[in-house]
Design a protein around this motif. Structure first.
Motif, PDB file in Angstrom:
ATOM      1  N   LEU A  76      57.915  41.593  46.710  1.00 22.27           N
ATOM      2  CA  LEU A  76      58.453  40.785  45.598  1.00 22.27           C
ATOM      3  C   LEU A  76      57.464  40.749  44.443  1.00 22.27           C
ATOM      4  N   MET A  77      56.180  40.626  44.775  1.00 21.10           N
ATOM      5  CA  MET A  77      55.165  40.625  43.712  1.00 21.10           C
ATOM      6  C   MET A  77      55.129  41.977  43.003  1.00 21.10           C
ATOM      7  N   GLN A  78      55.374  43.043  43.753  1.00 24.39           N
ATOM      8  CA  GLN A  78      55.401  44.375  43.119  1.00 24.39           C
ATOM      9  C   GLN A  78      56.553  44.460  42.118  1.00 24.39           C
ATOM     10  N   ALA A  79      57.709  43.887  42.498  1.00 26.38           N
ATOM     11  CA  ALA A  79      58.860  43.896  41.585  1.00 26.38           C
ATOM     12  C   ALA A  79      58.537  43.073  40.337  1.00 26.38           C
ATOM     13  N   PHE A  80      57.894  41.927  40.548  1.00 21.81           N
ATOM     14  CA  PHE A  80      57.499  41.051  39.428  1.00 21.81           C
ATOM     15  C   PHE A  80      56.547  41.794  38.485  1.00 21.81           C
ATOM     16  N   MET A  81      55.573  42.483  39.055  1.00 20.44           N
ATOM     17  CA  MET A  81      54.590  43.214  38.240  1.00 20.44           C
ATOM     18  C   MET A  81      55.239  44.380  37.490  1.00 20.44           C
ATOM     19  N   SER A  82      56.149  45.077  38.157  1.00 16.77           N
ATOM     20  CA  SER A  82      56.826  46.210  37.490  1.00 16.77           C
ATOM     21  C   SER A  82      57.622  45.708  36.298  1.00 16.77           C
ATOM     22  N   PHE A  83      58.293  44.575  36.511  1.00 12.67           N
ATOM     23  CA  PHE A  83      59.089  44.015  35.413  1.00 12.67           C
ATOM     24  C   PHE A  83      58.182  43.589  34.258  1.00 12.67           C
ATOM     25  N   ALA A  84      57.038  42.988  34.602  1.00 10.71           N
ATOM     26  CA  ALA A  84      56.092  42.555  33.558  1.00 10.71           C
ATOM     27  C   ALA A  84      55.703  43.746  32.690  1.00 10.71           C
ATOM     28  N   ARG A  85      55.480  44.881  33.320  1.00 11.60           N
ATOM     29  CA  ARG A  85      55.093  46.084  32.563  1.00 11.60           C
ATOM     30  C   ARG A  85      56.274  46.623  31.773  1.00 11.60           C
ATOM     31  N   GLU A  86      57.441  46.549  32.387  1.00 11.30           N
ATOM     32  CA  GLU A  86      58.660  47.034  31.709  1.00 11.30           C
ATOM     33  C   GLU A  86      58.896  46.286  30.387  1.00 11.30           C
ATOM     34  N   ILE A  87      58.640  44.977  30.392  1.00 12.99           N
ATOM     35  CA  ILE A  87      58.893  44.191  29.169  1.00 12.99           C
ATOM     36  C   ILE A  87      57.632  44.065  28.313  1.00 12.99           C
ATOM     37  N   SER A  88      56.578  44.780  28.693  1.00  8.96           N
ATOM     38  CA  SER A  88      55.306  44.750  27.964  1.00  8.96           C
ATOM     39  C   SER A  88      54.734  43.329  27.854  1.00  8.96           C
ATOM     40  N   ALA A  89      54.797  42.601  28.961  1.00 12.89           N
ATOM     41  CA  ALA A  89      54.246  41.242  28.967  1.00 12.89           C
ATOM     42  C   ALA A  89      52.731  41.310  28.785  1.00 12.89           C
ATOM     43  N   ARG A  90      52.210  40.288  28.128  1.00  9.76           N
ATOM     44  CA  ARG A  90      50.775  40.222  27.849  1.00  9.76           C
ATOM     45  C   ARG A  90      50.059  39.319  28.848  1.00  9.76           C
ATOM     46  N   LEU A  91      50.780  38.265  29.268  1.00  9.10           N
ATOM     47  CA  LEU A  91      50.151  37.254  30.106  1.00  9.10           C
ATOM     48  C   LEU A  91      51.100  36.849  31.228  1.00  9.10           C
ATOM     49  N   LEU A  92      50.599  36.848  32.447  1.00  4.95           N
ATOM     50  CA  LEU A  92      51.381  36.391  33.598  1.00  4.95           C
ATOM     51  C   LEU A  92      50.757  35.091  34.080  1.00  4.95           C
ATOM     52  N   LEU A  93      51.586  34.084  34.279  1.00 11.74           N
ATOM     53  CA  LEU A  93      51.073  32.744  34.583  1.00 11.74           C
ATOM     54  C   LEU A  93      51.800  32.160  35.783  1.00 11.74           C
ATOM     55  N   LEU A  94      51.094  31.312  36.515  1.00 14.80           N
ATOM     56  CA  LEU A  94      51.732  30.599  37.624  1.00 14.80           C
ATOM     57  C   LEU A  94      50.896  29.382  37.990  1.00 14.80           C
ATOM     58  N   GLU A  95      51.526  28.480  38.748  1.00 12.75           N
ATOM     59  CA  GLU A  95      50.828  27.330  39.315  1.00 12.75           C
ATOM     60  C   GLU A  95      51.062  27.324  40.808  1.00 12.75           C
ATOM     61  N   VAL A  96      50.060  26.935  41.547  1.00 14.22           N
ATOM     62  CA  VAL A  96      50.175  26.944  43.004  1.00 14.22           C
ATOM     63  C   VAL A  96      49.379  25.775  43.563  1.00 14.22           C
ATOM     64  N   ARG A  97      49.872  25.210  44.655  1.00 12.95           N
ATOM     65  CA  ARG A  97      49.122  24.121  45.297  1.00 12.95           C
ATOM     66  C   ARG A  97      47.735  24.612  45.698  1.00 12.95           C
ATOM     67  N   ARG A  98      46.789  23.747  45.476  1.00 12.88           N
ATOM     68  CA  ARG A  98      45.408  24.126  45.778  1.00 12.88           C
ATOM     69  C   ARG A  98      45.214  24.473  47.262  1.00 12.88           C
ATOM     70  N   SER A  99      46.020  23.824  48.117  1.00 12.57           N
ATOM     71  CA  SER A  99      45.869  24.057  49.568  1.00 12.57           C
ATOM     72  C   SER A  99      46.612  25.307  50.042  1.00 12.57           C
ATOM     73  N   ASN A 100      47.348  25.957  49.154  1.00 13.97           N
ATOM     74  CA  ASN A 100      48.220  27.063  49.576  1.00 13.97           C
ATOM     75  C   ASN A 100      47.434  28.383  49.613  1.00 13.97           C
ATOM     76  N   ARG A 101      46.598  28.480  50.621  1.00 12.03           N
ATOM     77  CA  ARG A 101      45.712  29.641  50.723  1.00 12.03           C
ATOM     78  C   ARG A 101      46.474  30.964  50.817  1.00 12.03           C
ATOM     79  N   GLY A 102      47.619  30.923  51.539  1.00  8.98           N
ATOM     80  CA  GLY A 102      48.402  32.150  51.712  1.00  8.98           C
ATOM     81  C   GLY A 102      48.870  32.691  50.375  1.00  8.98           C
ATOM     82  N   ALA A 103      49.502  31.821  49.586  1.00  2.56           N
ATOM     83  CA  ALA A 103      50.027  32.258  48.287  1.00  2.56           C
ATOM     84  C   ALA A 103      48.881  32.658  47.355  1.00  2.56           C
ATOM     85  N   ILE A 104      47.814  31.878  47.358  1.00  2.74           N
ATOM     86  CA  ILE A 104      46.672  32.218  46.475  1.00  2.74           C
ATOM     87  C   ILE A 104      46.115  33.591  46.864  1.00  2.74           C
TER      88      ILE A 104
END
Ligand SMILES: CC(C)(COP(=O)(O)OP(=O)(O)OC[C@H]1O[C@@H](n2cnc3c(N)ncnc32)[C@H](O)[C@@H]1OP(=O)(O)O)[C@@H](O)C(=O)NCCC(=O)NCCS
Length: 154
Positions: A76-104
């Protein structure tokens, strides 16, 4: 994802307590949702992002609890990254719980760095959010070097 996938995606969101209203997201012009399917076509995860000018915000990503650590999150992250490049995104942002080691850990594999905290962002638990970002060269899609500005490990 297709409209027919709404109930499967909603079920994954609900069981992960992701708080996503999938049907409402499909109506938003700036929202994109990707799904990951297993070899039988069953949906095992989804990723929701919003396009905000030249930024791409990762709103949520979740995989079915019974099928984690099998690479669906990474796909899923690969799809997200491919899309970011497709639309020429400059900045990718997210928020995650500090305790969420897996996602981080997953986000770090893709080059995200920790920029700061939002204190008590998750109101029910008063937990801090870690703000993570990844800068891309919009022309080439190359990852711009970045480093942590805050220490995530408490
Ligand atoms: C975070 C999440 C999407 C990862 O999905 P997944 O399908 O398990 O991810 P993958 O199998 O592709 O794992 C990719 C990498 O992420 C990291 N990772 C994922 N889960 C992890 C865990 N529980 N502990 C440590 N690292 C983890 C690992 O580096 C892993 O690579 P590896 O298996 O080769 O070690 C999933 O755990 C999830 O849905 N969690 C609940 C919802 C959530 O917290 N979403 C994030 C909201 S910001």
């Amino acid at each position: 994802m297709k409209r027919a996938d709404v109930s499967s995606v909603q079920a994954i969101s609900d069981s992960a307590r992701a708080g996503v209203d999938v049907r409402a997201e499909l109506e938003r012009e700036h929202a994109r949702i990707w799904v990951a399917r297993d070899e039988h076509g069953a949906i095992r995860g989804f990723c929701l992002a919003w396009v905000v000018a030249d930024e791409l915000h990762l709103i949520n990503i979740a995989t079915d609890a019974a099928h984690r650590r099998r690479g669906f999150g990474r796909r899923l992250m690969q799809a997200f990254m491919s899309f970011a490049r497709e639309i020429s995104a400059r900045l990718l942002l997210l928020e995650v719980r500090r305790s969420n080691r897996g996602a981080i850990g997953l986000y770090r594999q893709f080059g995200f760095v920790a920029m700061g905290f939002r204190r008590g962002y998750y109101q029910q638990t008063n937990e801090d959010a870690v703000e993570m970002m990844l800068a891309l060269d919009p022309k080439t899609g190359q990852i711009q070097p970045g480093r942590d500005e805050v220490c995530v490990v408490p």
